[in-house]
Design an enzyme around this catalytic site. Structure first.
Site, PDB file in Angstrom:
ATOM      1  N   ASP A   1      12.579 -34.438  -2.180  1.00  0.00           N
ATOM      2  CA  ASP A   1      11.857 -34.475  -0.883  1.00  0.00           C
ATOM      3  C   ASP A   1      10.645 -33.294  -1.054  1.00  0.00           C
ATOM      4  OD1 ASP A   1      10.882 -34.295   1.575  1.00  0.00           O
ATOM      5  OD2 ASP A   1      12.484 -33.278   2.532  1.00  0.00           O
TER       6      ASP A   1
ATOM      7  N   ASP B   1       4.353 -36.555   2.025  1.00  0.00           N
ATOM      8  CA  ASP B   1       5.901 -36.272   1.981  1.00  0.00           C
ATOM      9  C   ASP B   1       6.468 -37.342   1.402  1.00  0.00           C
ATOM     10  OD1 ASP B   1       8.253 -35.148   2.776  1.00  0.00           O
ATOM     11  OD2 ASP B   1       8.203 -35.965   4.578  1.00  0.00           O
TER      12      ASP B   1
END
Length: 498
Positions: free
Chosen positions: A75, A275
């Site tokens: 992430d 992201d």
């Protein structure tokens, strides 16, 4: 996932090491056992999986002494490593295929565990979360072992796998809890000498790709085409510092065989966070209405609370049409995202309307009410992205899908510029996008002008479907739905699961 306290999002990848770079390779999971191979540059390559049904990219790592193997989600939108404890109830429940099938951590079996405090707590907007202790442990990536890495231990969690966050330290969950900052994974890699500068490059490859990677401390010039162009990362004005990888989207164009449309938004230049932990992309309502009209997507209610998703026939992914995303004004990086990267299978059919009988797919760009807007995996697969946490810059270039060559260039020193990159020449100028006409209408449309197997039966600029689009999601409604959302769809009258 989206961190409520820090307005962050989630997902992560993993592993190769040399004297100056650490690389984690991505591969769609065919075999649950990771494969390691020795590379000519004395680094080690570890396979990372594209979990399409869970959403996100996952990496095999080790925690503790002796090493315990876990698979964690990579992430760029969060900053903490956290692992589920083997004693957590979700890991102990193996009924109906449950349990922590990606592995869990048994702290009683490790000789290097050090419990720091019991302040670990992270929550996500979909209602899920994890809490427990902050611990210091040995963390393994490929053939390197990092000592005394701070991470969260999920003793009470409803998420069946852990995450590896590689964002800014100011986005760590501990900042909102105790206002304390610690050295997270990229910083520890630099401090222990495995990389020279706190930076990494991300190559997710295409939706069906067998392999991609994240490379810490360097770039791979064979994984992109054209030139790497740098843009500045936005400061978080609340704290006058850097907390997320937010940059400015300054233009968006739709291209089809019938021509091109420059899309408008009152939000230009649009603040977007790059992201990897968000499966789809989320943009302002006004521009999403134009995008959905262009591609012929129909918003479909899928639950009793009135929430829904944009759907379109799966064969529209074969049209050859694409969107061009521009950053940093004139001369900045431009990334083309094809329909084949934006059409996500959901295992269902349209049961009525103009698409009745066609296989239904979910569209990869969705609407949101306020910033930060998000460019997730449906965008990032088409871009080679370099995240430079030292100079607070991001460089982008079009990805070279399925490249089989490699030419790794390491950052020569801490704070060095991104290798082989140039700055966007106009990013300091105000840019409101190429078309700020409030009366914009998608005059051509992807489907109305031909092109590919989806060229008939789609929406055109004369279609009034945009008027019936749903209100944009706000942060209290936001759920990162992932590719697995297709397995949960039900009802809606127009759409029916098999």
């Amino acid at each position: 996932m989206k961190n409520i306290a820090n307005l962050a999002t989630s997902s992560l990848l993993a592993s190769v090491a040399s004297a100056q770079v650490v690389q984690w390779d991505i591969q769609r999971r065919e075999n649950p056992k990771p494969r390691l191979s020795k590379r000519a540059d004395n680094s080690v390559e570890e396979i990372i999986t594209n979990e399409r049904m869970r959403g996100g990219y996952f990496a095999s790592c080790t925690v503790g002494t002796p090493a315990q193997e876990l698979t964690l989600q990579l992430d760029t939108g969060s900053s903490d490593i956290w692992v589920p404890a083997s004693e957590a109830s979700i890991c102990e429940d193996s009924s109906q295929g449950g349990g922590c099938t990606f592995g869990s951590y048994d702290y009683e079996k490790s000789s290097t565990l050090d419990v720091l405090n019991n302040d670990f707590q992270i929550a996500y907007v979909d209602g899920s979360g994890s809490r427990g202790d902050y611990i210091s442990e040995t963390f393994g990536i490929g053939n390197i072992k990092l000592q005394n890495v701070t991470m969260g231990l999920g003793l009470d969690t409803d998420i069946a796998y852990g995450l590896v966050g590689v964002g800014y330290a100011l986005n760590e969950a501990s900042v909102s809890q105790t206002r304390q900052i610690y050295d997270n994974l990229p910083v520890v890699m630099r401090n222990e000498g495995h990389i020279k500068s706190t930076a990494y490059s991300l190559w997710l490859n295409d939706l069906d790709a067998s392999k991609g990677n994240i490379l810490f401390g360097g770039i791979d010039t064979e994984k992109y085409t054209g030139n790497l162009i740098r843009v500045n990362i936005d400061q978080d004005q609340r704290v006058q510092n850097y907390t997320s990888f937010q940059v400015r989207l300054t233009s968006l164009e739709a291209h089809s065989s019938s021509g091109e449309d420059a899309l408008s938004s009152s939000n230009f230049p649009i603040p977007v966070v790059l992201d990897s932990g968000t499966t789809f992309s989320y943009l302002p309502q006004d521009i999403v209405e134009q995008i959905w009209t262009e591609v012929g997507a129909e918003y479909t209610i899928v639950s009793n609370d009135g929430s829904g998703v944009p759907l379109l026939p799966c064969d529209f992914g074969n049209s050859g049409n694409y969107f061009s995303f521009g950053f940093g004004g004139n001369g900045g990086p431009v990334i083309k995202v094809g329909m084949d990267e934006l059409v996500i299978p959901v295992q269902g059919k349209f049961t009525s309307g103009q698409y009745a009988g066609k296989d239904a797919c979910q569209f990869g760009i969705q609407n949101m009410s306020s910033d930060p807007f998000l460019l997730g995996d449906t965008f990032l697969r088409s871009a080679y992205v370099v995240y430079d946490l030292e100079n607070n810059e991001i460089a982008m270039a079009p990805t070279d899908f399925n490249s089989t060559k490699s030419n790794i260039v390491a950052f020569p020193s801490q704070g060095a510029e991104i290798p082989s990159s140039t700055p966007a020449p106009s990013q300091g100028a105000t840019n409101s996008g190429p078309n700020n006409d409030p009366d914009y209408s998608a005059g051509r449309g992807f489907q109305s002008g031909g092109g590919g197997s989806g060229s008939s039966g789609g929406s055109s600029g004369d279609d009034d479907s945009a008027a019936s689009l749903p209100p944009a999601l706000d942060l209290t409604q936001f759920i990162v739905m992932g590719a697995s959302m297709g397995l949960m769809l039900f009802g809606g009258g127009m759409f029916l699961l098999f």
